[in-house]
Design a protein around this motif. Structure first.
Motif, PDB file in Angstrom:
ATOM      1  N   THR A  93       0.758  -1.094  -0.117  1.00 27.21           N
ATOM      2  CA  THR A  93       0.049  -0.061  -0.065  1.00 27.21           C
ATOM      3  C   THR A  93       0.924   1.187  -0.039  1.00 27.21           C
ATOM      4  OG1 THR A  93      -0.028   0.098   2.394  1.00 27.21           O
ATOM      5  CG2 THR A  93      -1.595  -1.054   1.431  1.00 27.21           C
ATOM      6  N   GLY A  94       2.422   1.171   0.137  1.00 27.05           N
ATOM      7  CA  GLY A  94       2.998   2.340   0.253  1.00 27.05           C
ATOM      8  C   GLY A  94       3.005   2.698   1.800  1.00 27.05           C
ATOM      9  N   TRP A  95       3.888   3.274   2.253  1.00 27.69           N
ATOM     10  CA  TRP A  95       4.103   3.683   3.823  1.00 27.69           C
ATOM     11  C   TRP A  95       3.181   4.373   4.162  1.00 27.69           C
ATOM     12  CZ3 TRP A  95       4.797   8.225   6.625  1.00 27.69           C
ATOM     13  CH2 TRP A  95       5.151   9.082   5.881  1.00 27.69           C
ATOM     14  N   THR A  96       2.209   5.193   3.390  1.00 26.98           N
ATOM     15  CA  THR A  96       1.149   5.865   3.606  1.00 26.98           C
ATOM     16  C   THR A  96      -0.266   5.342   3.894  1.00 26.98           C
ATOM     17  OG1 THR A  96       0.741   6.512   1.335  1.00 26.98           O
ATOM     18  CG2 THR A  96       2.142   8.080   2.741  1.00 26.98           C
ATOM     19  N   PHE A  97      -0.628   4.077   3.444  1.00 23.32           N
ATOM     20  CA  PHE A  97      -1.721   3.405   3.659  1.00 23.32           C
ATOM     21  C   PHE A  97      -2.815   4.178   3.030  1.00 23.32           C
ATOM     22  CE2 PHE A  97       1.120   2.029   7.101  1.00 23.32           C
ATOM     23  CZ  PHE A  97       1.272   0.606   6.755  1.00 23.32           C
ATOM     24  N   TYR A  98      -2.935   4.564   1.858  1.00 20.71           N
ATOM     25  CA  TYR A  98      -4.030   5.435   1.495  1.00 20.71           C
ATOM     26  C   TYR A  98      -5.294   4.548   1.368  1.00 20.71           C
ATOM     27  CZ  TYR A  98      -1.728   9.933   0.445  1.00 20.71           C
ATOM     28  OH  TYR A  98      -1.397  11.522   0.759  1.00 20.71           O
ATOM     29  N   ALA A  99      -6.165   5.045   1.798  1.00 19.32           N
ATOM     30  CA  ALA A  99      -7.610   4.401   1.361  1.00 19.32           C
ATOM     31  C   ALA A  99      -8.017   5.047   0.357  1.00 19.32           C
ATOM     32  CB  ALA A  99      -8.631   4.737   2.698  1.00 19.32           C
ATOM     33  N   PRO A 100      -9.063   4.307  -0.365  1.00 17.43           N
ATOM     34  CA  PRO A 100      -9.713   3.069  -0.147  1.00 17.43           C
ATOM     35  C   PRO A 100      -8.889   1.734  -0.497  1.00 17.43           C
ATOM     36  CG  PRO A 100     -10.701   3.757  -1.940  1.00 17.43           C
ATOM     37  CD  PRO A 100      -9.869   4.883  -1.825  1.00 17.43           C
ATOM     38  N   TYR A 101      -7.651   2.010  -0.978  1.00 18.93           N
ATOM     39  CA  TYR A 101      -6.862   0.659  -1.703  1.00 18.93           C
ATOM     40  C   TYR A 101      -6.597  -0.062  -0.551  1.00 18.93           C
ATOM     41  CZ  TYR A 101      -3.233  -2.171  -3.845  1.00 18.93           C
ATOM     42  OH  TYR A 101      -2.727  -3.146  -4.211  1.00 18.93           O
ATOM     43  N   PHE A 146      -9.140  -2.937  -1.320  1.00 21.01           N
ATOM     44  CA  PHE A 146      -8.703  -3.492  -2.628  1.00 21.01           C
ATOM     45  C   PHE A 146      -7.441  -4.512  -2.391  1.00 21.01           C
ATOM     46  CE2 PHE A 146     -11.143   0.032  -3.881  1.00 21.01           C
ATOM     47  CZ  PHE A 146     -12.415  -0.585  -4.509  1.00 21.01           C
ATOM     48  N   SER A 147      -6.580  -4.112  -1.410  1.00 19.54           N
ATOM     49  CA  SER A 147      -5.437  -4.831  -1.230  1.00 19.54           C
ATOM     50  C   SER A 147      -5.314  -6.026  -0.578  1.00 19.54           C
ATOM     51  CB  SER A 147      -4.418  -3.976  -0.348  1.00 19.54           C
ATOM     52  OG  SER A 147      -3.190  -4.774  -0.290  1.00 19.54           O
ATOM     53  N   ASN A 148      -4.557  -7.086  -1.157  1.00 22.61           N
ATOM     54  CA  ASN A 148      -4.820  -8.600  -0.791  1.00 22.61           C
ATOM     55  C   ASN A 148      -3.440  -8.614   0.057  1.00 22.61           C
ATOM     56  OD1 ASN A 148      -7.027  -9.068  -2.230  1.00 22.61           O
ATOM     57  ND2 ASN A 148      -5.823  -9.106  -4.028  1.00 22.61           N
ATOM     58  N   SER A 149      -2.774  -7.794   0.613  1.00 25.90           N
ATOM     59  CA  SER A 149      -1.585  -8.004   1.340  1.00 25.90           C
ATOM     60  C   SER A 149      -1.806  -7.792   2.671  1.00 25.90           C
ATOM     61  CB  SER A 149      -0.528  -7.008   0.883  1.00 25.90           C
ATOM     62  OG  SER A 149      -0.905  -5.625   0.950  1.00 25.90           O
TER      63      SER A 149
END
Length: 558
Positions: A141-149, A153-156
């Motif tokens: 997600t990157g270190w910023t954890f931006y929503a809504p990904y 949506f992220s599977n990690s």
């Protein structure tokens, strides 16, 4: 004054007072806890550095040399998460701050020794969640954890990583609280606020940010995890949430977090500049209060990260103005350091080389920050390598230069041994060259439109990427060299005197290494901060040998 021979240094110090792993894992001595932090922070620095090298190797060719794009997303995400939350934020406060603040103010320990040890255990416990996430499959997600990904949506392994960051926040809060109470209540007689070393002032301002800002990121991460598990609309617009709300909450903490990283480093640089120019800091009170000003302004400028998020133009103008305003206290520091150097008796020992490198790199990082604070320019360079270069000039060029400079300045006090000066200077030069070669080409890449976080790029950018990767190799070597000779010096380095640099601070008026209780008798401060008196006029607890070339070998008792 009557001259007398000082008693020999006691052989028992904090390092050998007790033996065994249990004595370290259950210690309440702030100095030992600082070394526990030093070991764990160094380990995660190596992990984060490994991710950085993999990123640079992958970008040697336009199509990507090493991994698939999805794996590349995990590489830069995990590099950022480890470096920001497990290295840069705790680096100076948890190691040098823990070790030095009680010594600098004449205290026997921090106010809450058990809580200090607990903060290290919380840090280790939190890092286990992050390590689990990295080993189980990583986070993308990157270190910023931006929503809504990150929420949908992220599977990690977002929740495990977020939980680690959430728990780690308690470590920062407890450390900050401990520093604030200690500085307020445990100063030695005569250690007034106007006599505090600027290192202590910078940590006081940093601690305020830790205590006030960290709960915000903790709540934000909890909301992120709750939405991800319960599918409740907080940040996801498909569920009625607002993704811009996440950015407001995240950056309200994360921009002040930049100052959690850089303010302690500024405190180190103030000590180095005064020490190796043999002068009192020019405008001491301005430098001290500029730390508090940075802490206050740091909470008012988070919106400059969101100029392209669709926020109001008027809000953008206000945040732009405030972003320019926050540069003023930083500029005060740089000006006053430069004025301190003017006509000083400058010596170029290893810590001073890191101090001068900090000023140069921080100037470039700060000036390019003004580009990003301008709405019209930010629209074009936002999400490009220009931001990557700016961030690293401030964070790596700032925080790590201060961290390394501080380690070299106080290494004799920490270990009782001197490191090889020639190797120290060589490593500082290698790091400085490698840093510029790594990150300056990225300014050019961003100016030409190269987006950050891309696993592939057009062939026209390859030359600059190759230069950047070559610089990263040199930079990596530069970081490894100090690790080798500092560890070597712990056993084979020349024995350090109590005050090898001939400095006036309280930490230099006890033995090297200090005893468990820091001072044989409680010191009484009768001198101003950075009062460089002749050696024969300095009162000291322990043995003192001036640097080579000094005229005096015997101290006078007061």
């Amino acid at each position: 004054m009557e001259e007398f021979e000082l008693p020999p240094e006691p052989r028992v110090n904090y390092l050998n007072a007790t033996y065994g792993i249990k004595s370290w894992l259950l210690t309440k001595d702030h100095k030992r806890i600082a070394l526990l932090y030093l070991g764990t922070v160094t380990f995660f620095f190596l992990v984060g550095g490994l991710y950085a090298m993999l990123i640079r190797i992958h970008l040697l060719t336009p199509g990507g040399l090493l991994v698939e794009p999805t794996t590349y997303n995990k590489l830069f995400s995990q590099h950022g998460i480890v470096m920001v939350f497990l290295v840069l934020i705790p680096s100076i406060p948890a190691t040098l701050g823990n070790f030095l603040i009680p010594l600098m103010i004449g205290a026997k320990d921090l106010a809450f020794p058990r809580i200090n040890l607990l903060s290290w255990y919380i840090y280790v416990f939190a890092s286990l969640f992050v390590v689990y996430a990295l080993l189980a499959g990583g986070v993308d997600t990157g270190w910023t954890f931006y929503a809504p990904y990150s929420t949908t949506f992220s599977n990690s392994y977002v929740i495990a990583t977020g939980l680690g960051i959430f728990i780690n926040g308690f470590s920062s809060i407890l450390t900050g609280l401990n520093f604030i109470v200690t500085i307020h209540t445990m100063r030695a007689p005569g250690m007034t606020w106007s006599r505090l070393p600027l290192f202590v002032w910078s940590h006081y301002a940093t601690s305020l940010i830790m205590v006030l800002g960290t709960p915000v990121i903790a709540i934000t991460v909890v909301l992120l995890a709750f939405e991800r598990m319960a599918h409740v609309g907080i940040f996801d617009p498909a569920l009625g949430g607002d993704p811009v709300l996440f950015q407001h909450l995240f950056w309200f903490y994360s921009h002040p977090a930049v100052y959690i990283m850089i303010l302690p480093s500024m405190g180190v640089i103030s000590e180095i500049i005064a020490s190796f120019s043999r002068k009192n800091i020019f405008g001491y009170h301005f430098v001290a209060f500029s730390s508090l000003a940075i802490a206050v302004f740091g909470f008012l400028v988070w919106g400059h990260h969101m100029f392209v998020s669709g926020q109001s133009v008027y809000a953008g103008m206000i945040f732009s103005f405030l972003s320019y305003a926050v540069a003023i206290p930083s500029a005060i520091k740089v000006f006053n350091w430069s004025a301190t150097l003017y006509k000083g008796s400058i010596s170029y020992e290893t810590p001073m080389l890191y101090g001068l490198a900090f000023i140069g790199l921080f100037m470039i990082g700060g000036m390019t920050g003004l580009f990003l604070a301008a709405l019209a320019v930010d629209v074009h360079v936002n999400q490009t390598y220009f931001v990557v270069a700016h961030f690293h000039y401030v964070m790596v060029g700032g925080t790590l230069m201060g961290y390394l400079g501080g380690l070299h300045l106080w290494w004799p006090k920490i270990t009782g041994r001197m490191y090889p000066e020639g190797w120290g200077r060589f490593a500082a030069l290698v790091i400085f060259i490698g840093f510029h070669l790594t990150f300056f080409p990225q300014f050019l890449l961003g100016y030409q439109g190269m987006p950050r976080r891309y696993a592939a790029y057009v062939p026209e950018f390859q030359v600059l990427h190759v230069l950047s990767t070559a610089g990263a190799s040199i930079l990596g070597l530069g970081f490894v060299i100090p690790m080798i000779y500092l560890v070597w010096s712990m056993r084979y380095g020349p024995v350090a005197s109590a005050n090898p640099w001939a400095l006036p601070g309280l930490e230099w008026r006890t033995t090297s290494p200090p005893p468990t209780e820091n001072f044989a008798v409680r010191p009484v401060v009768t001198w101003e901060a950075y009062e460089f008196a002749p050696p024969e006029e300095m009162e000291i607890v322990g043995k003192f040998e001036p640097r080579e070339g000094a005229d005096h070998q015997i101290l006078s008792g007061g």
